[in-house]
Write an enzyme that holds these catalytic residues in place. Structure first.
Site: not given
Length: 588
Positions: A288, A396
């Site tokens: 990421k 999330d």
């Protein structure tokens, strides 16, 4: 005068009464899969008559194993799996010389495996996985000729794995999740050990220490020079205490083929995720790369790095290392490197528009696979909420953040946004964390977040409830049908209990035959009953009021109970194999 007590799979609460010690004729006792809490009373082990089994698994028992365990000299099977037991394994556990099955997995035990266990030569199955055990793997396990199942996974064991005895059988030995183990048979895929003996290694280490001490001034000066040069040329690693890789910007660049679009796995507000292959080892990773132009990305990186470095769970995607520095152009560069999940996200498996593999063939999750993934996610959230040093809120939770490995085990991930909150450790308030976007995704975020409420574990529970409804209806909460006051919550609520089959994902009503044709799969009354129960859990979790929502510990307990009833007498995961072996040995 009782000889057998079986109170498993109920909703018993409170502690185990010490008066159980009065039942001096007990041969077998099971209190598993309840909500029992508190320590195990010593009196429960002061029953020399216990000779078949003692089963206390899947409760909320705390504390250590009482020293009175040594009195169970005639016991055949002992199970305390999936509790909250902690401390060292008692030395006198080796006094239970007739044990054939010992299951201690899913607790918080620490320290080494006691050498006294070498007296348990009749063991057929031993499972100590998912604990905090450390030290070397005991050599005496090699000599256990009856041992057919050994699970040491997800601990902190180190050193050399033997290649004889049970260790030469890949299907009987499980050691993954111990990053400092080496050797063993090739099928275990562990790193090679040094060819030198341990004594040679120890001697070399002593010599090295002396050399370092003698040359400390020179070495320190060289390190300072190299550090300043490296800081200018490439990133340095952060959160290195728990990293198993030491990677540079250049190695990440090569692994991802220059961050090529072909290797792009997905993008979020704070960065993009790429698939990479490390040159030296050939290991596949996920990287990421933070988009530092976005406001809050740097703080998000620090929060995620700090929160993740001290957590470890089989249902959380593992962070391998973190990198912070500059790229070739002199721009700031920050990245997190994760283990790669072969089977992608739950989103790709649930929805028809995207659940085709590269060959265009449909891939679907079966009913039991969905139950297993739902439990995997619940386990991870329970860990984040209750078993970390400080409570961590994911914020999330959604199908695209649930990744599946080769064994179809679910792992919570956060590749799109850094949503993990560790307010005490980072000295961020929940409001500050919210300011960098920790409010979730439309359809999954709880209604109170839209009204400015602070982040809480109940918000995660809401998202999990919506996720659970989506898994079994096959409908996204943002589906076009959910408008004008209709939501996935009241859509399911209106259908229960008579119309369960009408809201169930149609894919679950059919199975693909091996020849490529479809045959009908009729949900019987048992399946419908358990589907009702699963939907009810989803509805309770996604209640509008946070106070009405369940705790994730209760969710885990109820879903595990449903799974066992669905699969009975089949056991799930590796416990199925272990218990089969134990039963073959005559253990009830």
């Amino acid at each position: 005068m009782l000889t057998e007590v079986n109170l498993a799979f109920n909703n018993l609460q409170g502690s185990i009464p010490s008066s159980i010690g009065h039942c001096q004729n007990l041969l077998a006792m099971s209190l598993s899969h309840n909500n029992l809490s508190g320590p195990i009373p010593p009196q429960a082990f002061e029953l020399p008559s216990l000779s078949i089994f003692l089963d206390l698994k899947s409760n909320y028992l705390t504390g250590g194993l009482p020293l009175t365990v040594e009195k169970l000299k005639n016991l055949g099977a002992f199970r305390v799996s999936r509790n909250r037991l902690s401390g060292l394994l008692p030395n006198n556990l080796g006094s239970c010389v007739r044990l054939e099955a010992l299951f201690l997995e899913g607790n918080l035990f620490e320290g080494p495996i006691p050498s006294s266990l070498s007296s348990l030569r009749g063991l057929v199955a031993l499972d100590v996985s998912d604990n905090n055990l450390s030290g070397e793997v005991p050599e005496f396990l090699v000599s256990f000729g009856a041992l057919k199942y050994l699970n040491l996974s997800f601990n902190d064991f180190e050193g050399v794995i033997p290649s004889e005895g049970v260790f030469k059988n890949k299907s009987a030995t499980f050691v993954e999740g111990n990053n400092n183990l080496c050797g063993g048979i090739p099928e275990l895929h562990l790193s090679r050990c040094n060819s030198k003996t341990s004594s040679d290694t120890s001697l070399k280490l002593k010599v090295a220490i002396i050399v370092v001490i003698l040359g400390v001034t020179l070495v320190f000066s060289c390190l300072l020079i190299l550090w300043f040069r490296k800081k200018k040329e490439q990133p340095t690693t952060t959160c290195a205490e728990n990293s198993i890789l030491q990677l540079s910007y250049q190695s990440i660049l090569r692994a991802t083929d220059g961050f090529s679009i072909q290797n792009l796995l997905g993008s979020g507000s704070f960065g993009s995720v790429y698939k990479g292959i490390l040159e030296e080892s050939g290991a596949i990773i996920a990287v990421k790369v933070l988009n530092l132009l976005n406001r809050g990305a740097s703080r998000s990186f620090l929060a995620e790095c700090e929160a993740l470095r001290n957590i470890r769970h089989r249902n959380l995607v593992k962070v391998l290392t973190a990198i912070s520095g500059v790229d070739y152009r002199g721009n700031d560069f920050k990245a997190l490197v994760y283990e790669f999940m072969e089977y992608g996200s739950l989103e790709e498996w649930l929805h028809q528009s995207i659940n085709r593999n590269e060959s265009g063939i449909m891939r679907n999750l079966s009913f039991f696979q969905r139950v297993n993934v739902a439990i995997d996610v619940a386990y991870a959230l329970e860990y984040l909420h209750h078993h970390c040093e400080t409570t961590i809120i994911h914020c999330d939770l959604k199908p695209s953040n649930i990744l599946l490995d080769q064994e179809m085990v679910g792992h919570i991930s956060d590749f799109g946004l850094a949503k993990i909150l560790s307010s005490d450790r980072l000295n961020y308030s929940t409001n500050q964390s919210s300011s960098i976007g920790l409010r979730g995704t439309i359809g999954y975020a709880p209604p109170e977040y839209a009204m400015g409420s602070e982040l809480s574990t109940k918000g995660d529970v809401y998202s999990y409830g919506i996720l659970l409804l989506e898994i079994f209806t096959g409908k996204r909460p943002t589906d076009n049908m959910f408008k004008e006051g209709l939501s996935i919550h009241n859509f399911v609520e209106a259908a229960l209990p008579e119309q369960v089959i009408e809201i169930t994902d149609p894919i679950l009503l059919q199975e693909r035959a091996r020849q490529g044709t479809f045959t009908e799969f009729t949900l019987n009354d048992k399946h419908l009953q358990h589907l009702n129960s699963i939907f009810e859990i989803g509805l309770t979790c996604s209640a509008e009021s946070p106070t009405e929502r369940m705790d994730m510990s209760d969710v885990v307990s109820k879903l595990c109970s449903i799974r066992v009833k669905l699969l009975h007498p089949t056991r799930v995961y590796r416990e199925r194999q272990a218990l089969y072996i134990a039963q073959s040995a005559g253990i009830q």
